[in-house]
Design an enzyme around this catalytic site. Structure first.
Site, mmCIF file in Angstrom:
data_model
loop_
_atom_site.group_PDB
_atom_site.id
_atom_site.type_symbol
_atom_site.label_atom_id
_atom_site.label_comp_id
_atom_site.label_asym_id
_atom_site.label_seq_id
_atom_site.Cartn_x
_atom_site.Cartn_y
_atom_site.Cartn_z
ATOM 1 N N HIS A 160 0.835 -1.206 0.000
ATOM 2 C CA HIS A 160 0.000 0.000 0.000
ATOM 3 C C HIS A 160 0.870 1.257 0.000
ATOM 4 C CE1 HIS A 160 -3.111 -2.911 1.407
ATOM 5 N NE2 HIS A 160 -3.840 -2.189 0.587
ATOM 6 N N PHE A 192 2.633 4.496 -2.978
ATOM 7 C CA PHE A 192 2.295 5.320 -4.143
ATOM 8 C C PHE A 192 2.277 4.500 -5.427
ATOM 9 C CE2 PHE A 192 3.530 8.531 -7.449
ATOM 10 C CZ PHE A 192 2.394 9.324 -7.361
ATOM 11 N N ARG A 193 3.099 3.474 -5.515
ATOM 12 C CA ARG A 193 3.107 2.606 -6.696
ATOM 13 C C ARG A 193 1.754 1.926 -6.863
ATOM 14 N NH1 ARG A 193 7.530 1.234 -9.155
ATOM 15 N NH2 ARG A 193 8.743 1.834 -7.322
ATOM 16 N N HIS A 194 1.211 1.429 -5.766
ATOM 17 C CA HIS A 194 -0.131 0.827 -5.802
ATOM 18 C C HIS A 194 -1.171 1.859 -6.207
ATOM 19 C CE1 HIS A 194 -3.812 -1.197 -4.529
ATOM 20 N NE2 HIS A 194 -4.029 -0.256 -3.617
ATOM 21 N N HIS A 211 -6.661 7.187 -2.961
ATOM 22 C CA HIS A 211 -7.549 6.344 -2.158
ATOM 23 C C HIS A 211 -6.872 5.686 -0.965
ATOM 24 C CE1 HIS A 211 -5.724 2.872 -4.178
ATOM 25 N NE2 HIS A 211 -6.345 2.096 -3.303
ATOM 26 N N ASP A 212 -5.534 5.590 -0.945
ATOM 27 C CA ASP A 212 -4.837 4.964 0.181
ATOM 28 C C ASP A 212 -3.832 5.908 0.830
ATOM 29 O OD1 ASP A 212 -5.943 2.451 0.568
ATOM 30 O OD2 ASP A 212 -4.703 1.498 -0.958
ATOM 31 N N ASP A 214 -9.046 -1.497 -7.595
ATOM 32 C CA ASP A 214 -8.283 -1.662 -6.361
ATOM 33 C C ASP A 214 -7.789 -3.098 -6.188
ATOM 34 O OD1 ASP A 214 -7.159 -0.810 -3.920
ATOM 35 O OD2 ASP A 214 -8.931 -1.472 -2.798
ATOM 36 N N GLN A 232 -3.558 -16.640 -3.098
ATOM 37 C CA GLN A 232 -4.256 -16.133 -4.278
ATOM 38 C C GLN A 232 -5.603 -16.827 -4.470
ATOM 39 O OE1 GLN A 232 -2.930 -13.484 -6.852
ATOM 40 N NE2 GLN A 232 -2.645 -13.166 -4.669
#
Length: 511
Positions: A272, A274-276, A311-312, A404, A471
């Site tokens: 979580h 900036f890349r995300h 958003h995060d 997301d 996963q």
């Protein structure tokens, strides 16, 4: 690496300098140069200003001059510089003091360094520290402490210090700023004085067409980009959407917004970060492009993409469960409901209020779409996927929600990289819980994912054998129902469900 910045040639005592190695004392001629250095170091990764506690010793100018934007910036007071740093670099542990108070300030830093001694200490400090900040933030913040009645034994990193970032102090400053009728135009001062585009360096030969081709596909892999490239790609998308929607913003103002956003995410978070955020924005934009016929205005696409990149913001790298148990001050403020999502919304709205206030004319869109990313509300959104899905508010929420968790729909080699990062973050959460419970098991925890990710899927699975199980749990519990429903409602999005099925089949073969 702790830094001591001496701005405007202050007199530094031998005792003060002795607290920092020679290479960590940097003399900076003015405020403008200090800001440029902070941005450049953050973009290059040479110093995130999160792992250690640093100090700015600021010699206030003898006379104030505002003949030019740069001279106005360089003439601000120490108190104003402190507020500017808090506004533009909110996640930095960077304090401002005057020469007269410097020894006392560095002494305060030294007593609090254990709060930042390890990754778990830092995250614990961000989440559980009950320091809310002084009533009047300024150069003597370190003198003001706030204590709550919380049990400090259950929060080993608890302390009172404005020199250390905490989620509560961040939110408190935002709320005080929102309640204030007069907001100092720090963002305008910076964008008027500095050429921020000059800070963004992309690899030689990479043209805008190269990045547009990269962005305009579902094979987008944010892990291939450095921080400057992430900012540049965000600038390309948001700049285009703003022009299309008639929400004009100058290039320099947009760059400053993006640099402020990047500085509002914790770079050390495994997933979580900036890349995300950029990955989710790109996915949001791509989904909107495929559903273009369902929008009656370009403004809707701009708004949901802006919400996606924010958003995060301020995310601690954990989850709502750990925010609520042990109970953090932030969870208490939000009554344990959508804690992180409400926090992100307030922090992001304050950033937009300073940098792009026109966007907040549609505040409800920003708030509603960020709230939709709360996985605790997942089933409610899945249940809404019927004929009402094409209605404007519901559609925007479904798009950002899908974006997301879109990593499970990316091509397998990209999806697996995201799976490694979220696995590392989950492992860190487990270690943090042991740390908070004083379980000796946390002492064996070593930060993961600091090394580059392996190149191929098989190598990643050798290093992280739990990925297939994780996963499949996520796909079966959340992703499959959402993307199947979206595919049923919108034929343009059937490819998402097909991709999930292909990835699921691969993971089943690895069990």
């Amino acid at each position: 690496m702790s830094m001591l910045f001496a701005v405007n040639s202050p007199e530094l005592s031998t005792k003060l300098v002795s607290q920092f190695p020679d290479s960590n004392v940097v003399h900076v001629p003015c405020v403008a140069d200090l800001l440029l250095r902070l941005y450049a170091n953050r973009l290059s990764g040479s110093n995130t200003y999160e792992r250690n506690l640093s100090l700015v010793v600021y010699q206030e100018p003898a006379s104030t001059s505002s003949a030019t934007p740069e001279s106005a910036l360089n003439s601000i007071s120490a108190e104003e510089l402190s507020c500017l740093i808090q506004k533009q670099f909110p996640c930095f542990s960077l304090s401002v003091t005057t020469p007269a108070n410097a020894l006392e300030a560095v002494g305060g830093l030294n007593t609090r360094r254990t709060m930042y001694s390890t990754r778990l200490n830092r995250v614990s400090t961000w989440m559980y520290n009950d320091y809310a900040g002084p009533d009047q933030p300024g150069v003597n913040d370190s003198e003001t402490c706030a204590h709550s009645k919380s049990d400090h034994k259950s929060h080993p990193a608890s302390s009172c210090s404005s020199n250390v970032y905490t989620m509560l102090s961040h939110l408190t400053k935002v709320r005080r700023s929102s309640a204030c009728n007069q907001r100092k135009p720090y963002s305008k001062m910076i964008s008027s004085a500095l050429d921020l585009r000059s800070l963004i360096h992309v690899p030689r030969g990479n043209t805008d067409k190269y990045y547009w081709d990269f962005l305009s596909t579902w094979d987008f892999c944010a892990m291939r980009l450095n921080t400057s490239e992430l900012v540049w790609c965000s600038y390309l998308i948001l700049g285009k959407l703003a022009r299309d929607a008639g929400f004009e913003v100058s290039d320099n103002e947009l760059f400053l917004l993006l640099l402020t956003l990047e500085a509002s995410y914790h770079q050390g978070n495994k997933f979580h970060n900036f890349r995300h955020a950029v990955d989710v924005m790109q996915a949001t934009w791509q989904l909107c492009c495929r559903l273009n016929s369902h929008f009656d205005s370009n403004a809707s696409v701009l708004l949901v993409c802006v919400a996606a990149i924010g958003h995060d913001v301020g995310h601690p790298g954990t989850n709502n469960a750990l925010m609520c148990d042990p109970l953090s001050p932030i969870a208490k403020l939000y009554q344990k409901k959508s804690v992180l999502e409400n926090f992100h919304t307030e922090i992001f709205s304050d950033i937009l209020r300073d940098h792009w206030p026109r966007i907040l004319e549609k505040q409800s869109v920003i708030s509603d779409t960020i709230l939709a990313t709360d996985m605790a509300l997942h089933s409610q959104y899945v249940d809404q996927m019927d004929t009402s899905s094409s209605k404007h508010p519901t559609l925007l929420s479904l798009i950002i929600k899908a974006a997301d968790i879109s990593n499970v729909t990316r091509p397998l080699h990209i999806s697996t990289k995201w799976a490694v990062l979220i696995t590392c973050e989950f492992n860190e959460c487990a270690a943090l819980l042991k740390f908070l419970q004083k379980d000796d098991g946390y002492e064996n925890y070593m930060p993961e994912c600091d090394d580059p990710l392996p190149d191929c899927v098989e190598s990643m699975l050798i290093k992280y054998p739990s990925i297939p199980k994780g996963q499949l749990l996520f796909i079966n519990a959340f992703a499959e129902s959402l993307f199947a429903g979206l595919g049923d409602c919108f034929h343009e999005l059937k490819f998402l469900h097909n991709n999930v099925q292909e990835n699921k089949k691969f993971w089943e073969g690895k069990m």
